[in-house]
Structure formats: C-alpha cells, structure tokens
Design a protein around this motif. Structure first.
Motif, mmCIF file in Angstrom:
data_model
loop_
_atom_site.group_PDB
_atom_site.id
_atom_site.type_symbol
_atom_site.label_atom_id
_atom_site.label_comp_id
_atom_site.label_asym_id
_atom_site.label_seq_id
_atom_site.Cartn_x
_atom_site.Cartn_y
_atom_site.Cartn_z
ATOM 1 N N ARG A 219 67.097 25.653 22.251
ATOM 2 C CA ARG A 219 68.535 25.795 22.014
ATOM 3 C C ARG A 219 69.244 24.527 22.465
ATOM 4 O O ARG A 219 68.934 23.973 23.510
ATOM 5 C CB ARG A 219 69.081 27.015 22.762
ATOM 6 N N GLY A 223 76.605 27.486 19.332
ATOM 7 C CA GLY A 223 76.651 28.886 18.930
ATOM 8 C C GLY A 223 78.090 29.274 18.690
ATOM 9 O O GLY A 223 78.998 28.437 18.783
ATOM 10 N N PRO A 228 75.491 29.612 22.970
ATOM 11 C CA PRO A 228 74.354 30.233 22.267
ATOM 12 C C PRO A 228 74.333 31.752 22.466
ATOM 13 O O PRO A 228 74.936 32.282 23.404
ATOM 14 C CB PRO A 228 73.132 29.589 22.923
#
Length: 377
Positions: A219, A223, A228
């Motif tokens: 990640r 997001g 995220p």
C-alpha cells in the motif's frame, strides 16, 4: 547413480563461520519479530498485567511496522542460512544406537525449526498482501507457530553453542582462501545487503518518508479521503444498513438507553484529533478525525467514563463485527465516535455514518459502521 556426499559441495563460502554469522542476524531479527508479534496479539484480549493503553498514540504503529519489516528482512537471511547448511542433509548417520538416536533428535529439531520458520514467513507475507489460500484462522495459527519457532530457535542455539563459539573464534589458516568463487565475507555481505534492500523497498507503507522508494510496498498510503482501506462496505455487507436514512445509533447502559441519528450526533460537542491508524498488515497513516468523544456519549446514559464498552457494527460479513473498548481507552478524550475524516463526512468505506477511532489500537479494532455502544462494566 549415487547420493551426493557432503564433500561434493565445494562452495568455499559454506561452513560454520558463515552459518553462525547469518544465524546470529537471523536470530536477532526473529527475536524482534516474535516480541512485536506477541505485543500485537495481546491487543486483542489484553490481560490485566499488560500495560496496554492509549499512550503513546503511535506505539502500535511502530511495533507492528517493525514486526512486518523484520519479518521481511528475515527472508534473505533464512534462504542464505539454508543454503549454507544444505550439504549437511547428505551427511551419513553415525554408527551406534546412542549416537544414531542423538543424530535423529537433532535432525528432528532442525526440521521443526525450518518448518515453523518457513510457515511464519510465508503466512506473514501472504497476510500482508491479504491473500489467504488456507481454511484456518490466520491470527491464532500465526501466534501458535510463533511459540514453536522461537522455542526451536532457543533449543537449536543451545545445542549448537559450542560450534557457534568456535565459529566466532580466531580464524584458522585453512579458513583463509585466496582466490576463486565468492568467499564467506562476500556471501554474508550480500545476505545483509539483500535484507536491507528488501526492507527499504517495502517499509514505505509504515514509514511515510520512504514511500517514494518503497516501490514494492503493498500500500502506498492512498485511498478514499487519502487513507487506505482493507475492507470496503460492500465486502463487509454494510452498504444497505449504513446508508439507511433511518439509521440510529443506540447507546445502552443497563436499562437505560438513548438512540441518536447522525444529525443528533453532529449536534453534540465535537472533538478533532490527529491520530494514526495502523493495521496488522504493517501499513499505517496519520489522519485528522472529528467526532464525539465516546466518554461524552456514555454521560447520556449515566455511565461512568471508566467503563468498558462493547461496540457492534452493521457489517454482516467478515470478522470483528464486534469489538471491546477497555475502560482505559474510553476514558481518553481522544477516543472518538468519528463522523468526519480530514474535515469531510466519512466515506462509506471508512465507516459512514460513524466509526471508532482510538489512539494506539490495531486497525481491525477501530470498528466501522457502528450501530451500538453497550456499557459492559
């Protein structure tokens, strides 16, 4: 065709000196990984003796980031260590019942050590990428095998201690090789370098200033609303209930309860705090959260601030639909029933209409799509 013999493997780097040095680094990394992993497991059902609380707010972020980073660093070291001892697989068993029995015990303990270490690293890496090609629950299995692995390491160190001491002793003249294939120091430097590179390329999910170089991080910190997510509202089966215009939060204390719409919650005194959110997979990020302090909500039903609260989600699929907030977290004014993230209403995937955010808590316990707060004690 005959089976290989130990002497058939001529790589000059192999030997106790390389094995002992790689094993030392591997043992240190495994030890850190074990301690930080046990700390993470304690968060789920904290015993009374464990000093787990909301301060410092970033403690879980650091310990879990360190756990995943050292786990990844272990991979090259373990591969090099297995390479260094591989020829020993072809050593002929000794003669005599007693010596044969001891040999079998040693080989058995090494088999347990290698199997448990490989299980921990492989299952941990698959957890980081959230791919679970097995039917067992990851967390209890990972914890149980961690004890087997650390126990096997301690037994192995105890059995091999004389060899290790000798390997770290003065170098014999026969050990000094002048030319040919890469020697011990070159292989050791390569193993340590590979561990460092693997860590830097992945640790950016935990260390923001390394995100640009951590090209292999699962990640990158992005997001919805710049944060995220692990599970969407659709995957959790929470879309219908969370978007229902008739949503009401219920706060329960014994025979007293109140129900609050999202507008009611927004009309209560709001608090804003910048807190990190960190997940067991190792990623973390700080964000600005706004909402109602949980302890302020408890006042509405006459419950003391030092109460343990059970939080129930509207999600219909997956684990952690319920979580428990220990009193030490409820008392902290930074523990929020959050309504906003970065000054905007929560995205549905971040827990709209409201979610829990508390300092120094694993992400899976920061329950999203909250329906009920129930005072337990």
């Amino acid at each position: 065709m005959r089976l290989p013999r130990v002497e058939d493997f001529e790589a000059r780097a192999r030997g106790p000196r390389l094995t002992a040095r790689v094993g030392t680094w591997l043992g240190v990394a495994f030890g850190i990984c074990f301690l930080t992993g046990m700390w993470s497991h304690l968060q789920y059902d904290p015993p009374s003796w464990a000093p787990i609380g909301p301060r410092p707010a970033s403690l879980y972020r650091w310990t879990q980031g360190l756990h995943v980073a050292t786990g990844i660093a272990c991979v090259p070291l373990l591969l090099v260590k297995l390479w260094s001892v591989f020829p020993r697989l072809f050593a002929r068993p000794p003669a005599g019942v007693r010596r044969l029995a001891l040999h079998a015990l040693e080989r058995g303990s090494i088999a347990v050590l290698v199997a448990s270490a490989l299980f921990q690293l492989v299952s941990g890496l698959l957890n980081v990428v959230q791919w679970y090609p097995w039917s067992f629950s990851f967390r209890p299995a990972h914890e149980a095998v961690a004890w087997i692995a650390i126990g096997s390491i301690l037994v192995h160190v105890a059995v091999k201690l004389p060899v290790v001491r000798q390997a770290f002793g003065p170098e014999a003249e026969d050990d000094v090789v002048r030319s040919g294939a890469p020697g011990r120091r070159a292989v050791l430097a390569t193993a340590l370098g590979a561990s460092a590179v693997a860590t830097v390329l992945t640790v950016g999910q935990s260390v923001p200033w390394l995100r640009r170089v951590s090209v292999l991080a699962v990640r990158d910190g992005t997001g919805p609303q710049g944060l995220p997510i692990n599970r969407t509202a659709r995957a959790a089966g929470a879309v219908e209930a969370a978007t229902d215009a008739d949503f009401r939060l219920e706060v329960v204390h014994g025979d007293r309860s109140v129900t609050l719409s999202r507008a009611d919650l927004a009309a209560l005194p709001q608090r804003t705090h910048r807190l990190p959110i960190a997940c067991v997979e190792g990623w973390s990020r700080s964000a600005t959260w706004t909402g109602v302090a949980v302890r302020d909500l408890l006042e509405l039903v006459g419950a003391p601030a030092a109460s343990t609260v059970r939080v129930t989600s509207m999600q219909t699929r997956g684990a952690f639909a319920r979580s428990e907030l220990p009193a030490v977290f409820v008392e902290d004014h930074r523990t929020l029933l959050a309504l906003e993230l970065e000054g905007e209403p929560l995205d549905l995937d971040h827990g709209f209409p409201c979610r829990i955010i508390a300092p120094n808590r694993p992400g899976v316990l920061q329950t999203k799509w909250v329906r009920t707060l129930e005072v337990r004690a």
